[in-house]
Scaffold this motif. Structure first.
Motif, PDB file in Angstrom:
ATOM      1  N   ASN A   2       0.835  -1.196   0.000  1.00 43.92           N
ATOM      2  CA  ASN A   2       0.000   0.000   0.000  1.00 43.92           C
ATOM      3  C   ASN A   2       0.869   1.245   0.000  1.00 43.92           C
ATOM      4  N   LEU A   3       0.487   2.202  -0.826  1.00 44.10           N
ATOM      5  CA  LEU A   3       1.109   3.521  -0.849  1.00 44.10           C
ATOM      6  C   LEU A   3       0.034   4.510  -0.445  1.00 44.10           C
ATOM      7  N   THR A   4       0.289   5.272   0.632  1.00 43.86           N
ATOM      8  CA  THR A   4      -0.693   6.219   1.127  1.00 43.86           C
ATOM      9  C   THR A   4      -0.021   7.568   1.295  1.00 43.86           C
ATOM     10  N   ALA A   5      -0.583   8.608   0.654  1.00 45.12           N
ATOM     11  CA  ALA A   5      -0.018   9.950   0.745  1.00 45.12           C
ATOM     12  C   ALA A   5      -0.761  10.774   1.780  1.00 45.12           C
ATOM     13  N   ASP A   6       0.006  11.551   2.534  1.00 40.84           N
ATOM     14  CA  ASP A   6      -0.531  12.524   3.475  1.00 40.84           C
ATOM     15  C   ASP A   6       0.265  13.801   3.242  1.00 40.84           C
ATOM     16  N   GLY A   7      -0.252  14.664   2.397  1.00 38.80           N
ATOM     17  CA  GLY A   7       0.514  15.840   1.971  1.00 38.80           C
ATOM     18  C   GLY A   7       1.668  15.384   1.101  1.00 38.80           C
ATOM     19  N   ASP A   8       2.887  15.777   1.497  1.00 42.16           N
ATOM     20  CA  ASP A   8       4.047  15.367   0.721  1.00 42.16           C
ATOM     21  C   ASP A   8       4.750  14.137   1.301  1.00 42.16           C
ATOM     22  N   VAL A   9       4.165  13.517   2.327  1.00 40.56           N
ATOM     23  CA  VAL A   9       4.738  12.313   2.929  1.00 40.56           C
ATOM     24  C   VAL A   9       4.006  11.091   2.403  1.00 40.56           C
ATOM     25  N   LEU A  10       4.779  10.143   1.900  1.00 37.65           N
ATOM     26  CA  LEU A  10       4.236   8.906   1.348  1.00 37.65           C
ATOM     27  C   LEU A  10       4.569   7.762   2.292  1.00 37.65           C
ATOM     28  N   ARG A  11       3.569   7.018   2.717  1.00 37.68           N
ATOM     29  CA  ARG A  11       3.764   5.848   3.578  1.00 37.68           C
ATOM     30  C   ARG A  11       3.701   4.614   2.683  1.00 37.68           C
ATOM     31  N   VAL A  51      14.379 -13.728   7.604  1.00 38.76           N
ATOM     32  CA  VAL A  51      13.123 -14.225   7.057  1.00 38.76           C
ATOM     33  C   VAL A  51      13.406 -15.649   6.580  1.00 38.76           C
ATOM     34  N   GLU A  52      12.766 -16.601   7.224  1.00 35.91           N
ATOM     35  CA  GLU A  52      12.945 -18.004   6.859  1.00 35.91           C
ATOM     36  C   GLU A  52      12.291 -18.284   5.506  1.00 35.91           C
ATOM     37  N   GLY A  53      12.641 -19.399   4.903  1.00 36.71           N
ATOM     38  CA  GLY A  53      12.054 -19.794   3.629  1.00 36.71           C
ATOM     39  C   GLY A  53      10.544 -19.874   3.698  1.00 36.71           C
ATOM     40  N   SER A  54       9.883 -19.383   2.678  1.00 36.07           N
ATOM     41  CA  SER A  54       8.421 -19.385   2.567  1.00 36.07           C
ATOM     42  C   SER A  54       7.726 -18.596   3.670  1.00 36.07           C
ATOM     43  N   GLU A  55       8.403 -17.598   4.232  1.00 31.21           N
ATOM     44  CA  GLU A  55       7.831 -16.766   5.288  1.00 31.21           C
ATOM     45  C   GLU A  55       7.730 -15.315   4.816  1.00 31.21           C
ATOM     46  N   PHE A  56       6.911 -14.529   5.536  1.00 32.16           N
ATOM     47  CA  PHE A  56       6.721 -13.116   5.252  1.00 32.16           C
ATOM     48  C   PHE A  56       6.970 -12.306   6.520  1.00 32.16           C
ATOM     49  N   ALA A  57       7.373 -11.047   6.345  1.00 34.37           N
ATOM     50  CA  ALA A  57       7.567 -10.147   7.484  1.00 34.37           C
ATOM     51  C   ALA A  57       7.074  -8.759   7.085  1.00 34.37           C
ATOM     52  N   PRO A  58       6.240  -8.119   7.916  1.00 38.50           N
ATOM     53  CA  PRO A  58       5.703  -6.795   7.575  1.00 38.50           C
ATOM     54  C   PRO A  58       6.763  -5.707   7.716  1.00 38.50           C
ATOM     55  N   PHE A  59       6.583  -4.627   6.952  1.00 39.95           N
ATOM     56  CA  PHE A  59       7.456  -3.463   7.059  1.00 39.95           C
ATOM     57  C   PHE A  59       6.670  -2.209   6.733  1.00 39.95           C
ATOM     58  N   GLU A  60       7.222  -1.064   7.132  1.00 43.65           N
ATOM     59  CA  GLU A  60       6.640   0.234   6.793  1.00 43.65           C
ATOM     60  C   GLU A  60       7.773   1.233   6.594  1.00 43.65           C
ATOM     61  N   LEU A  61       7.675   2.009   5.512  1.00 44.55           N
ATOM     62  CA  LEU A  61       8.661   3.037   5.186  1.00 44.55           C
ATOM     63  C   LEU A  61       7.948   4.352   4.930  1.00 44.55           C
ATOM     64  N   THR A  62       8.669   5.473   5.068  1.00 50.05           N
ATOM     65  CA  THR A  62       8.107   6.776   4.721  1.00 50.05           C
ATOM     66  C   THR A  62       9.081   7.532   3.829  1.00 50.05           C
ATOM     67  N   ALA A  63       8.515   8.250   2.867  1.00 50.06           N
ATOM     68  CA  ALA A  63       9.293   9.059   1.924  1.00 50.06           C
ATOM     69  C   ALA A  63       8.632  10.417   1.783  1.00 50.06           C
ATOM     70  N   ARG A  64       9.426  11.402   1.445  1.00 53.51           N
ATOM     71  CA  ARG A  64       8.900  12.725   1.124  1.00 53.51           C
ATOM     72  C   ARG A  64       8.945  12.843  -0.401  1.00 53.51           C
ATOM     73  N   VAL A  65       7.802  13.168  -1.012  1.00 58.64           N
ATOM     74  CA  VAL A  65       7.711  13.268  -2.467  1.00 58.64           C
ATOM     75  C   VAL A  65       7.175  14.638  -2.863  1.00 58.64           C
ATOM     76  N   ASP A  66       7.580  15.103  -4.032  1.00 62.80           N
ATOM     77  CA  ASP A  66       7.021  16.346  -4.550  1.00 62.80           C
ATOM     78  C   ASP A  66       6.324  16.064  -5.875  1.00 62.80           C
ATOM     79  N   GLU A  67       5.836  17.104  -6.517  1.00 64.78           N
ATOM     80  CA  GLU A  67       5.052  16.939  -7.742  1.00 64.78           C
ATOM     81  C   GLU A  67       5.873  16.378  -8.903  1.00 64.78           C
ATOM     82  N   ASN A  68       7.202  16.420  -8.800  1.00 65.29           N
ATOM     83  CA  ASN A  68       8.056  15.884  -9.864  1.00 65.29           C
ATOM     84  C   ASN A  68       8.301  14.383  -9.737  1.00 65.29           C
ATOM     85  N   ALA A  69       7.927  13.798  -8.616  1.00 64.79           N
ATOM     86  CA  ALA A  69       8.198  12.374  -8.376  1.00 64.79           C
ATOM     87  C   ALA A  69       7.302  11.493  -9.238  1.00 64.79           C
ATOM     88  N   SER A  70       7.914  10.571  -9.946  1.00 63.17           N
ATOM     89  CA  SER A  70       7.153   9.581 -10.706  1.00 63.17           C
ATOM     90  C   SER A  70       7.333   8.188 -10.118  1.00 63.17           C
TER      91      SER A  70
END
Length: 130
Positions: A2-11, A51-70
């Motif tokens: 999931n990509l969620t924007a809150d102003g110029d911050v992208l989660r 992360v063991e074989g055939s396993e999943f692990a959750p993560f969350e990152l944040t980025a600052r984006v502007d109108e030029n970001a593609s």
């Protein structure tokens, strides 16, 4: 993923999956820097660990984006049998406006491509070394 924007911050949130049989250790995901996007507080990078074989692990990152970001680069670093690898995956941002990016989810196939490429390479290394 999931990509969620809150102003110029992208989660960016999702699950890192190991599609191989062997363990992947020291898994770290981090937002890279490009024109229009950069890592942002509070979660510039995320240490997943093992992360063991055939396993999943959750993560969350944040980025600052502007109108030029593609797109936003995510750097995936991990180790297999002591061999450190690094892959960079570019997550596309459809539309240039902040409100257009709000609450957007990428298809499962894109997510599997993001983490699957890196972890499949790791699994291939494990299989070849045995």
């Amino acid at each position: 993923m999931n990509l969620t924007a809150d102003g110029d911050v992208l989660r960016i949130s999702g699950n890192a999956g190991n599609v191989g049989r062997g363990s992947v250790t020291g898994l770290v995901l981090a937002v890279g820097t490009t024109d229009g996007s950069e890592p942002a507080y509070p979660q510039r990078d995320y240490f997943v660990g093992t992360v063991e074989g055939s396993e999943f692990a959750p993560f969350e990152l944040t980025a600052r984006v502007d109108e030029n970001a593609s797109s936003v680069p995510v750097v995936v670093t991990y180790a297999v049998d002591g061999d450190t690898r690094e892959e960079t995956v570019s997550l596309p941002l459809e539309g240039a406006g902040g409100s257009e990016r709000s609450d957007r989810s990428l298809p499962l196939s894109v997510w599997l491509g993001v983490v699957g490429v890196a972890l499949t390479a790791a699994a291939a290394v494990v299989i070849r070394t045995r």
